[in-house]
Design a protein around this motif. Structure first.
Motif, PDB file in Angstrom:
ATOM      1  N   SER A   1      68.541  34.003  27.944  1.00 22.55           N
ATOM      2  CA  SER A   1      69.595  34.197  28.944  1.00 22.55           C
ATOM      3  C   SER A   1      70.649  35.180  28.442  1.00 22.55           C
ATOM      4  CB  SER A   1      70.246  32.858  29.281  1.00 22.55           C
ATOM      5  OG  SER A   1      69.297  31.955  29.826  1.00 22.55           O
ATOM      6  N   LEU A   2      71.000  35.075  27.158  1.00 23.99           N
ATOM      7  CA  LEU A   2      71.965  36.012  26.573  1.00 23.99           C
ATOM      8  C   LEU A   2      71.397  37.433  26.581  1.00 23.99           C
ATOM      9  CD1 LEU A   2      74.657  36.486  25.131  1.00 23.99           C
ATOM     10  CD2 LEU A   2      73.488  35.987  22.965  1.00 23.99           C
ATOM     11  N   PHE A   3      70.103  37.558  26.292  1.00 24.26           N
ATOM     12  CA  PHE A   3      69.436  38.857  26.315  1.00 24.26           C
ATOM     13  C   PHE A   3      69.503  39.466  27.717  1.00 24.26           C
ATOM     14  CE2 PHE A   3      65.473  41.328  26.881  1.00 24.26           C
ATOM     15  CZ  PHE A   3      65.656  42.288  25.889  1.00 24.26           C
ATOM     16  N   ALA A   4      69.265  38.647  28.751  1.00 23.22           N
ATOM     17  CA  ALA A   4      69.341  39.130  30.133  1.00 23.22           C
ATOM     18  C   ALA A   4      70.767  39.547  30.490  1.00 23.22           C
ATOM     19  CB  ALA A   4      68.860  38.042  31.091  1.00 23.22           C
ATOM     20  N   ALA A   5      71.751  38.752  30.071  1.00 21.80           N
ATOM     21  CA  ALA A   5      73.155  39.085  30.345  1.00 21.80           C
ATOM     22  C   ALA A   5      73.525  40.430  29.720  1.00 21.80           C
ATOM     23  CB  ALA A   5      74.067  37.975  29.806  1.00 21.80           C
ATOM     24  N   LEU A   6      73.081  40.664  28.479  1.00 24.55           N
ATOM     25  CA  LEU A   6      73.366  41.927  27.812  1.00 24.55           C
ATOM     26  C   LEU A   6      72.656  43.088  28.501  1.00 24.55           C
ATOM     27  CD1 LEU A   6      73.185  40.833  24.055  1.00 24.55           C
ATOM     28  CD2 LEU A   6      75.226  41.338  25.420  1.00 24.55           C
TER      29      LEU A   6
ATOM     30  N   ILE B   1      77.963  39.677  38.836  1.00 23.95           N
ATOM     31  CA  ILE B   1      77.380  38.387  39.222  1.00 23.95           C
ATOM     32  C   ILE B   1      76.279  37.972  38.248  1.00 23.95           C
ATOM     33  CG2 ILE B   1      75.987  37.218  40.984  1.00 23.95           C
ATOM     34  CD1 ILE B   1      77.494  39.006  43.056  1.00 23.95           C
ATOM     35  N   CYS B   2      75.352  38.881  37.978  1.00 24.46           N
ATOM     36  CA  CYS B   2      74.206  38.536  37.133  1.00 24.46           C
ATOM     37  C   CYS B   2      74.604  38.348  35.671  1.00 24.46           C
ATOM     38  CB  CYS B   2      73.123  39.605  37.272  1.00 24.46           C
ATOM     39  SG  CYS B   2      72.370  39.669  38.913  1.00 24.46           S
ATOM     40  N   PHE B   3      75.506  39.194  35.175  1.00 25.85           N
ATOM     41  CA  PHE B   3      75.984  39.013  33.797  1.00 25.85           C
ATOM     42  C   PHE B   3      76.653  37.655  33.652  1.00 25.85           C
ATOM     43  CE2 PHE B   3      79.671  39.213  30.924  1.00 25.85           C
ATOM     44  CZ  PHE B   3      79.018  39.409  29.716  1.00 25.85           C
ATOM     45  N   SER B   4      77.494  37.299  34.617  1.00 25.16           N
ATOM     46  CA  SER B   4      78.217  36.020  34.556  1.00 25.16           C
ATOM     47  C   SER B   4      77.260  34.840  34.623  1.00 25.16           C
ATOM     48  CB  SER B   4      79.236  35.932  35.698  1.00 25.16           C
ATOM     49  OG  SER B   4      80.179  36.983  35.623  1.00 25.16           O
ATOM     50  N   CYS B   5      76.279  34.905  35.533  1.00 22.85           N
ATOM     51  CA  CYS B   5      75.374  33.764  35.720  1.00 22.85           C
ATOM     52  C   CYS B   5      74.504  33.538  34.491  1.00 22.85           C
ATOM     53  CB  CYS B   5      74.540  33.930  36.991  1.00 22.85           C
ATOM     54  SG  CYS B   5      72.862  34.472  36.795  1.00 22.85           S
ATOM     55  N   PHE B   6      74.016  34.613  33.863  1.00 18.19           N
ATOM     56  CA  PHE B   6      73.180  34.437  32.668  1.00 18.19           C
ATOM     57  C   PHE B   6      74.019  34.033  31.454  1.00 18.19           C
ATOM     58  CE2 PHE B   6      69.957  36.812  35.077  1.00 18.19           C
ATOM     59  CZ  PHE B   6      68.843  36.035  34.793  1.00 18.19           C
ATOM     60  N   LEU B   7      75.266  34.493  31.395  1.00 20.75           N
ATOM     61  CA  LEU B   7      76.128  34.075  30.309  1.00 20.75           C
ATOM     62  C   LEU B   7      76.474  32.593  30.424  1.00 20.75           C
ATOM     63  CD1 LEU B   7      77.690  34.991  27.800  1.00 20.75           C
ATOM     64  CD2 LEU B   7      79.647  35.485  29.296  1.00 20.75           C
ATOM     65  N   VAL B   8      76.784  32.138  31.646  1.00 25.34           N
ATOM     66  CA  VAL B   8      77.052  30.715  31.873  1.00 25.34           C
ATOM     67  C   VAL B   8      75.816  29.890  31.554  1.00 25.34           C
ATOM     68  CG1 VAL B   8      77.542  28.974  33.651  1.00 25.34           C
ATOM     69  CG2 VAL B   8      78.873  31.089  33.584  1.00 25.34           C
ATOM     70  N   ARG B   9      74.642  30.373  31.945  1.00 20.93           N
ATOM     71  CA  ARG B   9      73.393  29.665  31.627  1.00 20.93           C
ATOM     72  C   ARG B   9      73.210  29.550  30.116  1.00 20.93           C
ATOM     73  NH1 ARG B   9      68.289  28.848  34.134  1.00 20.93           N
ATOM     74  NH2 ARG B   9      68.820  30.127  35.940  1.00 20.93           N
ATOM     75  N   CYS B  10      73.492  30.623  29.401  1.00 24.26           N
ATOM     76  CA  CYS B  10      73.364  30.611  27.936  1.00 24.26           C
ATOM     77  C   CYS B  10      74.279  29.554  27.327  1.00 24.26           C
ATOM     78  CB  CYS B  10      73.701  31.997  27.383  1.00 24.26           C
ATOM     79  SG  CYS B  10      73.795  32.074  25.583  1.00 24.26           S
ATOM     80  N   ILE B  11      75.538  29.532  27.765  1.00 19.20           N
ATOM     81  CA  ILE B  11      76.509  28.570  27.225  1.00 19.20           C
ATOM     82  C   ILE B  11      76.096  27.145  27.556  1.00 19.20           C
ATOM     83  CG2 ILE B  11      78.905  27.776  27.391  1.00 19.20           C
ATOM     84  CD1 ILE B  11      79.662  30.738  27.939  1.00 19.20           C
ATOM     85  N   MET B  12      75.676  26.920  28.812  1.00 13.99           N
ATOM     86  CA  MET B  12      75.283  25.579  29.225  1.00 13.99           C
ATOM     87  C   MET B  12      74.034  25.103  28.494  1.00 13.99           C
ATOM     88  SD  MET B  12      77.242  23.906  31.175  1.00 13.99           S
ATOM     89  CE  MET B  12      76.036  22.650  31.618  1.00 13.99           C
ATOM     90  N   MET B  13      73.095  26.006  28.228  1.00 18.88           N
ATOM     91  CA  MET B  13      71.891  25.620  27.503  1.00 18.88           C
ATOM     92  C   MET B  13      72.218  25.234  26.065  1.00 18.88           C
ATOM     93  SD  MET B  13      69.436  25.495  29.572  1.00 18.88           S
ATOM     94  CE  MET B  13      68.125  25.202  28.396  1.00 18.88           C
ATOM     95  N   CYS B  14      73.223  25.867  25.478  1.00 19.74           N
ATOM     96  CA  CYS B  14      73.649  25.486  24.125  1.00 19.74           C
ATOM     97  C   CYS B  14      74.223  24.070  24.120  1.00 19.74           C
ATOM     98  CB  CYS B  14      74.686  26.478  23.598  1.00 19.74           C
ATOM     99  SG  CYS B  14      74.021  28.123  23.246  1.00 19.74           S
ATOM    100  N   PHE B  15      75.071  23.770  25.121  1.00 20.89           N
ATOM    101  CA  PHE B  15      75.587  22.404  25.236  1.00 20.89           C
ATOM    102  C   PHE B  15      74.453  21.427  25.519  1.00 20.89           C
ATOM    103  CE2 PHE B  15      79.740  24.468  26.101  1.00 20.89           C
ATOM    104  CZ  PHE B  15      80.522  23.742  25.221  1.00 20.89           C
ATOM    105  N   ASN B  16      73.531  21.839  26.388  1.00 20.19           N
ATOM    106  CA  ASN B  16      72.390  21.002  26.765  1.00 20.19           C
ATOM    107  C   ASN B  16      71.550  20.642  25.547  1.00 20.19           C
ATOM    108  OD1 ASN B  16      70.386  19.707  28.252  1.00 20.19           O
ATOM    109  ND2 ASN B  16      69.396  21.615  28.853  1.00 20.19           N
ATOM    110  N   ALA B  17      71.451  21.581  24.605  1.00 23.53           N
ATOM    111  CA  ALA B  17      70.612  21.366  23.422  1.00 23.53           C
ATOM    112  C   ALA B  17      71.212  20.346  22.457  1.00 23.53           C
ATOM    113  CB  ALA B  17      70.384  22.694  22.705  1.00 23.53           C
TER     114      ALA B  17
END
Length: 292
Positions: free
Chosen positions: A184-189, A225-241
């Motif tokens: 997700s971070l790769f996609a955001a970048l 929009i897409c940068f924000s959504c993938f960055l939020v996904r990255c952060i949430m997946m870290c918490f999820n882990a």
């Protein structure tokens, strides 16, 4: 001890409000009725977005039937596929949770996320092609790179699933979630780099250039929009882990599921489909490349 002007003790009010809020959150999370309501609502929203993507795909096909599977058509088809699968999964969310072996649960919940990555990586590819073509740089290696990156991501994820099936330890589950956080971070970048480059390039075009302002807004909005959504996904997946309270793969976190999927998939997809709703011209489109 705190006392109001009426002589009433207020010392317990904050604690009461906090307890009341926590009680409300837990009541919804552990209520089968509210779980079903939230999951069915998510299914309906995903279904609606999927239908919009399918309608747009049909409109494009009717408009330019002479073209094959273009980038635009593939993008809308994948959007329809991802949202359709998500809708079905949330309709049968309770049954999915009871699937055996448990690896099947991971596959059904994670595979649409991988497909979502591929869908929006297509936009990065499309913008990279436009950017390099405008700078007279060869784009021959972009599509093979796109396919290779996606193949590597899918192969690694499939290997992680197989290892989890063979030895379902918690460390491997964490590793799988962190891998997807990295994806997700790769996609955001990717959006930040190529969307940003294309935006800056369009800014340098003459003001009187036809469609410059509209295209500039389109690229700017979609990139944000897409940068924000993938960055939020990255952060949430870290918490999820690492945090059980942020686990998205359980039935008793429906509110968290609703917020997460609304922010990282439903709202971004809806906004991007709305921004990219314009049909291509019937003849001679410089920005409309078929996928080979």
């Amino acid at each position: 001890m705190e006392t109001s002007s009426l002589g009433i003790d207020n010392s317990g009010v904050p604690a009461f409000l906090l307890t009341d809020a926590t009680s409300w959150w837990q009541e919804i999370n552990y209520s089968h009725l509210w779980q079903d309501r939230i999951f069915f609502t998510l299914a309906a929203l995903y279904g609606l977005v999927g239908i919009v993507a399918l309608v747009q795909l049909i409109r494009i096909q009717l408009r330019v039937p002479e073209y094959g599977w273009t980038t635009q058509k593939v993008f809308h088809f994948l959007n329809f596929l991802v949202n359709g699968v998500r809708a079905v999964v949330f309709v049968f969310r309770r049954d999915v949770q009871n699937l055996e072996p448990p690896i099947l649960q991971h596959i059904l919940l994670d595979m649409p996320s991988l497909a979502f990555f591929t869908t929006y990586a297509l936009l990065v590819l499309f913008w990279a092609e436009i950017y390099y073509q405008a700078r007279a740089v060869s784009t021959d290696g972009l599509r093979p790179t796109f396919l290779t990156v996606n193949a590597v991501v899918y192969v690694i994820q499939i290997v992680l699933w197989l290892v989890l099936w063979w030895n379902p330890v918690h460390v491997l589950a964490i590793l799988s979630k962190m891998f997807f956080a990295c994806v997700s971070l790769f996609a955001a970048l990717g959006f930040l780099i190529y969307g940003g480059r294309l935006f800056l390039m369009l800014q340098r075009f003459p003001v009187e250039s036809k469609g410059r302002r509209k295209k500039l807004q389109e690229v700017g909005y979609v990139t944000t929009i897409c940068f924000s959504c993938f960055l939020v996904r990255c952060i949430m997946m870290c918490f999820n882990a690492f945090d059980q309270a942020a686990d998205l793969d359980v039935l008793d976190h429906p509110v968290l599921n609703f917020i997460y999927y609304l922010l990282v998939e439903i709202v971004p997809s809806s906004m991007v489909l709305f921004i990219l709703r314009k049909l291509p011209p019937k003849r001679g489109i410089t920005q409309y490349h078929p996928i080979r």
